[in-house]
Scaffold this motif. Structure first.
Motif, PDB file in Angstrom:
ATOM      1  N   THR A 238       0.660  -1.308  -0.177  1.00 47.10           N
ATOM      2  CA  THR A 238       0.259   0.005   0.295  1.00 47.10           C
ATOM      3  C   THR A 238       0.514   1.610  -0.334  1.00 47.10           C
ATOM      4  O   THR A 238       2.120   0.859  -0.247  1.00 47.10           O
ATOM      5  N   SER A 239       0.355   2.555   0.163  1.00 47.05           N
ATOM      6  CA  SER A 239       1.031   3.405   0.332  1.00 47.05           C
ATOM      7  C   SER A 239       1.576   4.389   1.230  1.00 47.05           C
ATOM      8  O   SER A 239       2.129   5.326   1.174  1.00 47.05           O
ATOM      9  N   SER A 240       1.375   3.446   2.574  1.00 45.08           N
ATOM     10  CA  SER A 240       1.560   4.651   4.037  1.00 45.08           C
ATOM     11  C   SER A 240       2.047   3.288   4.479  1.00 45.08           C
ATOM     12  O   SER A 240       2.923   2.426   3.967  1.00 45.08           O
ATOM     13  N   GLN A 241       2.284   3.788   5.736  1.00 42.68           N
ATOM     14  CA  GLN A 241       3.831   2.903   6.503  1.00 42.68           C
ATOM     15  C   GLN A 241       2.974   2.606   8.184  1.00 42.68           C
ATOM     16  O   GLN A 241       2.779   3.298   8.677  1.00 42.68           O
ATOM     17  N   PRO A 242       2.521   1.453   7.499  1.00 37.43           N
ATOM     18  CA  PRO A 242       1.510   0.561   9.316  1.00 37.43           C
ATOM     19  C   PRO A 242       2.838   0.531   9.966  1.00 37.43           C
ATOM     20  O   PRO A 242       2.138  -0.101  11.263  1.00 37.43           O
ATOM     21  N   VAL A 243       4.111   0.298   9.949  1.00 32.00           N
ATOM     22  CA  VAL A 243       4.654  -0.120  11.049  1.00 32.00           C
ATOM     23  C   VAL A 243       4.457   0.682  12.262  1.00 32.00           C
ATOM     24  O   VAL A 243       4.275   2.143  12.283  1.00 32.00           O
ATOM     25  N   ALA A 244       4.928   0.673  13.201  1.00 33.47           N
ATOM     26  CA  ALA A 244       4.266   0.656  14.377  1.00 33.47           C
ATOM     27  C   ALA A 244       4.789   2.348  14.550  1.00 33.47           C
ATOM     28  O   ALA A 244       4.845   3.098  15.406  1.00 33.47           O
ATOM     29  N   GLY A 245       6.653   2.518  13.957  1.00 32.96           N
ATOM     30  CA  GLY A 245       7.304   4.030  14.011  1.00 32.96           C
ATOM     31  C   GLY A 245       6.299   5.107  13.675  1.00 32.96           C
ATOM     32  O   GLY A 245       6.438   6.015  14.275  1.00 32.96           O
ATOM     33  N   ASN A 246       5.816   4.496  12.679  1.00 32.76           N
ATOM     34  CA  ASN A 246       4.979   5.849  12.312  1.00 32.76           C
ATOM     35  C   ASN A 246       3.228   5.784  13.015  1.00 32.76           C
ATOM     36  O   ASN A 246       2.522   7.101  12.848  1.00 32.76           O
ATOM     37  N   ALA A 247       2.983   5.390  13.193  1.00 30.12           N
ATOM     38  CA  ALA A 247       1.839   6.148  14.938  1.00 30.12           C
ATOM     39  C   ALA A 247       2.440   6.943  15.003  1.00 30.12           C
ATOM     40  O   ALA A 247       1.645   8.149  15.349  1.00 30.12           O
ATOM     41  N   SER A 248       3.696   6.905  15.646  1.00 30.50           N
ATOM     42  CA  SER A 248       4.309   8.374  16.570  1.00 30.50           C
ATOM     43  C   SER A 248       3.692   9.466  15.487  1.00 30.50           C
ATOM     44  O   SER A 248       3.584  10.621  15.308  1.00 30.50           O
ATOM     45  N   ALA A 249       5.192   9.182  14.462  1.00 37.21           N
ATOM     46  CA  ALA A 249       4.822  10.269  13.157  1.00 37.21           C
ATOM     47  C   ALA A 249       3.425  10.699  12.660  1.00 37.21           C
ATOM     48  O   ALA A 249       3.409  11.844  12.100  1.00 37.21           O
ATOM     49  N   SER A 250       2.694   9.947  12.223  1.00 42.40           N
ATOM     50  CA  SER A 250       1.578  10.153  11.037  1.00 42.40           C
ATOM     51  C   SER A 250      -0.123  10.633  12.532  1.00 42.40           C
ATOM     52  O   SER A 250      -0.456  11.364  11.508  1.00 42.40           O
ATOM     53  N   THR A 251       0.755  10.652  14.105  1.00 42.95           N
ATOM     54  CA  THR A 251      -0.392  11.068  14.633  1.00 42.95           C
ATOM     55  C   THR A 251      -0.495  12.743  14.798  1.00 42.95           C
ATOM     56  O   THR A 251      -0.270  13.522  15.799  1.00 42.95           O
ATOM     57  N   GLY A 252       1.557  12.491  15.110  1.00 41.20           N
ATOM     58  CA  GLY A 252       2.048  13.282  15.718  1.00 41.20           C
ATOM     59  C   GLY A 252       2.091  13.643  17.455  1.00 41.20           C
ATOM     60  O   GLY A 252       1.885  14.451  18.127  1.00 41.20           O
ATOM     61  N   VAL A 253       2.586  12.592  18.197  1.00 44.53           N
ATOM     62  CA  VAL A 253       3.982  12.806  18.993  1.00 44.53           C
ATOM     63  C   VAL A 253       4.581  12.260  19.433  1.00 44.53           C
ATOM     64  O   VAL A 253       4.772  11.333  17.610  1.00 44.53           O
ATOM     65  N   SER A 254       5.619  12.659  20.455  1.00 46.01           N
ATOM     66  CA  SER A 254       6.702  11.654  20.094  1.00 46.01           C
ATOM     67  C   SER A 254       6.901  10.282  20.703  1.00 46.01           C
ATOM     68  O   SER A 254       6.175   9.187  21.790  1.00 46.01           O
ATOM     69  N   PRO A 255       7.526   9.567  19.629  1.00 46.03           N
ATOM     70  CA  PRO A 255       7.786   7.936  19.697  1.00 46.03           C
ATOM     71  C   PRO A 255       7.966   7.623  21.749  1.00 46.03           C
ATOM     72  O   PRO A 255       8.082   6.899  21.347  1.00 46.03           O
ATOM     73  N   LYS A 256       8.505   8.839  21.877  1.00 42.93           N
ATOM     74  CA  LYS A 256       8.935   8.830  23.653  1.00 42.93           C
ATOM     75  C   LYS A 256       8.071   8.211  24.380  1.00 42.93           C
ATOM     76  O   LYS A 256       8.122   7.640  25.509  1.00 42.93           O
ATOM     77  N   LYS A 257       6.427   8.601  23.771  1.00 43.09           N
ATOM     78  CA  LYS A 257       5.188   8.535  24.666  1.00 43.09           C
ATOM     79  C   LYS A 257       5.007   7.189  24.844  1.00 43.09           C
ATOM     80  O   LYS A 257       4.368   6.928  24.721  1.00 43.09           O
ATOM     81  N   ILE A 258       5.246   6.665  22.979  1.00 42.67           N
ATOM     82  CA  ILE A 258       4.854   4.978  22.815  1.00 42.67           C
ATOM     83  C   ILE A 258       5.026   3.957  23.498  1.00 42.67           C
ATOM     84  O   ILE A 258       6.989   3.912  23.656  1.00 42.67           O
ATOM     85  N   LYS A 259       4.509   3.785  24.482  1.00 44.85           N
ATOM     86  CA  LYS A 259       5.420   2.080  24.919  1.00 44.85           C
ATOM     87  C   LYS A 259       5.133   0.967  25.227  1.00 44.85           C
ATOM     88  O   LYS A 259       6.057   0.362  24.882  1.00 44.85           O
TER      89      LYS A 259
END
Ligand code: GDP
Ligand code: IMO
Ligand code: MG
Length: 435
Positions: A238-259
């Motif tokens: 597909t044309s987006s990134q499902p990987v977990a790292g993208n949850a931070s980038a695509s939502t707009g929260v720091s990766p440090k806040k995802i546990k």
């Protein structure tokens, strides 16, 4: 404060909707962070079947549900989904659903682009929902965002910029004549914007604030690791990134806040559309499993290709995402089989690979290496569910327990729950998914 990403481990349709619905009991906010209405997340709850495309699966439990900036929104589909859910008795107002004002909008030309490309020799079997073309517009910086849709002056300016080029190229290259006029497009989309305006929000700020206030946030991925635009079976992705790292980038929260990162793994493998699928089962055996598993696309109704479990994919996903645990789904579907082959490695050019080969030159020659486990025929899943409440994982038939233990051993990831039917109640919790 809990913050957990849920992602699909394979080529999508693993049962993410069911697992998000189950887990979100303990969460305050559910955020969809990528993809669009190419997704179809099914939730069976209270005797009803919800087929969600854009809506985060948290809406069914009436959790605050957010569509983040990385999602692409077809406003017609969103409106229809709201109407359908309303008819099903689930009224979704702006206090329940929020849509980030930065999310990009799927316009009519994106659908034509998708269809036109798929009619050529590079067909990859997309869902035909304009997903690739809208992400292209976004990257090319001439896309239309939700904030433009709700502001007639901005919408007009955005249409002036992008409509003529799309209309001209579609006509000249693909002979598409049916694109609605710019004026008609403006009227239709300005009206959709008027209807959707109350839902607009800043999801990045809201999620960040919720986490700071000690609330629990669940990030709901769409598609799956093998459809990731970088790490999947490119170009059949597909044309987006499902990987977990993208949850931070695509939502707009720091990766440090995802546990935490948890994955949903179907007990076998399916894929819709074209592309490599080394453990695909050919012939009657595949069809039988497809029918038993009701493996037909939620969005397009296309028959899904069906194959054996491939643990090299889960290992790859673990490297990319760092799984804290797995939710295994559809174990019940395997219970008519005497033997269950599971792929644990690949052989190609005289070498053995214990990971899913990523280079085409290796993958095209690769042969799966299978270990065959005994089946668990005639399991009484109703009894398993009943007893699962008190006995947990021990309620499973012995061979089913062995299958799950085999998955854990070869993936190197603990199993948190095992799902043995489509309903909310059909789930056996192995370990608490607490941090
Ligand atoms: P998603 O896209 O990952 O949310 O998955 P889909 O909803 O597209 O496809 C999963 C299908 O399997 C849905 O029809 C679910 O209702 C169904 N399902 C989920 N878990 C189970 C399970 O454990 N057993 C059975 N029989 N069906 C399941
Ligand atoms: P959920 O979230 C399964 C597949 C399509 C096609 C490829 C590209 O329900 O798991 P696209 O329309 O995204 O450009 O199509 O990706 N695909 C999915 N397959 N589940 C999905 O979502 C999918 N979303 C896209 O079939 O092969
Ligand atoms: Mg699906």
């Amino acid at each position: 404060m809990k913050s957990t990403v849920i992602i699909g481990a394979q080529w999508g349709d693993e049962g993410k909707g069911k697992i998000v619905d189950y887990l979100c009991k303990e969460y305050d906010v559910v955020v969809r962070y990528q993809g669009g209405n190419n997704a179809g997340h099914t939730v069976h709850a209270g005797g009803q079947v919800f087929k969600l495309q854009l809506m985060p699966s948290g809406v069914i439990r009436k959790k605050r549900s957010l569509i983040a900036s990385g999602v692409v929104v077809d406003p017609k589909v969103l409106k229809k989904e709201l109407d359908t859910l309303e008819k099903m008795g689930l009224s979704i107002g702006p206090s329940l659903l929020g849509v980030d004002f930065r999310a990009h909008v799927i316009m009519p030309w994106h659908l034509y682009w998708d269809a036109a490309r798929e009619s050529g020799s590079h067909k990859i079997g997309t869902t035909g929902r304009g997903i690739g073309p809208v992400y292209e517009s976004k990257a090319a910086r001439w896309g239309i965002r939700m904030e433009d849709l709700v502001n007639p002056v901005q919408l007009e300016a955005a249409l002036d910029k992008s409509y003529p080029v799309h209309a001209k190229t579609l006509k000249e290259i693909f002979n598409v004549q049916q694109l609605p006029s710019k004026e008609k497009t403006f009227q239709e989309y300005a009206e959709l914007g008027r209807q959707l305006e109350p839902y607009l929000c800043d999801a990045s700020q809201e999620v960040d604030g919720a986490l700071d206030a000690g609330k629990n946030v669940l990030f709901e991925g769409a598609q799956g690791v093998m459809l990731d635009n970088n790490f999947g079976t490119y170009p059949y992705v597909t044309s987006s990134q499902p990987v977990a790292g993208n949850a931070s980038a695509s939502t707009g929260v720091s990766p440090k806040k995802i546990k935490r990162v948890e994955t949903v793994v179907k007990a076998y493998t399916t894929r819709v559309g074209a592309g490599p699928f080394p453990t695909e089962i050919q012939g009657n055996a595949g069809e039988t499993l497809r029918d038993k598993g009701k493996e037909f696309g939620t969005v397009t109704g296309r028959p899904r290709r069906v194959g054996w479990l491939d643990l090299t994919i889960i290992r790859l996903g673990n490297r990319l995402n760092g799984y804290d645990g797995m939710h295994v789904t559809k174990l019940d579907i395997l219970s008519d089989l005497d033997e269950l082959p599971v792929c644990t490695a690949y052989q190609s050019g005289g070498k053995t690979y214990d990971y899913f080969p990523t280079r085409h030159s290796v993958l095209e020659k690769a042969k799966p290496v299978y270990e065959t486990l005994s089946g668990f025929k005639d399991a009484d899943w109703n009894a398993v569910c009943r007893e699962g409440k008190s006995k947990g994982f021990d309620a499973l038939p012995l061979q089913a327990k062995k299958y799950v233990a085999f998955m854990e051993k070869h993936a190197g990831v603990p199993v948190l729950s095992v799902s043995v039917g489509p309903n909310r109640e059909d789930i056996i919790v192995r370990r608490e998914s607490e941090p």
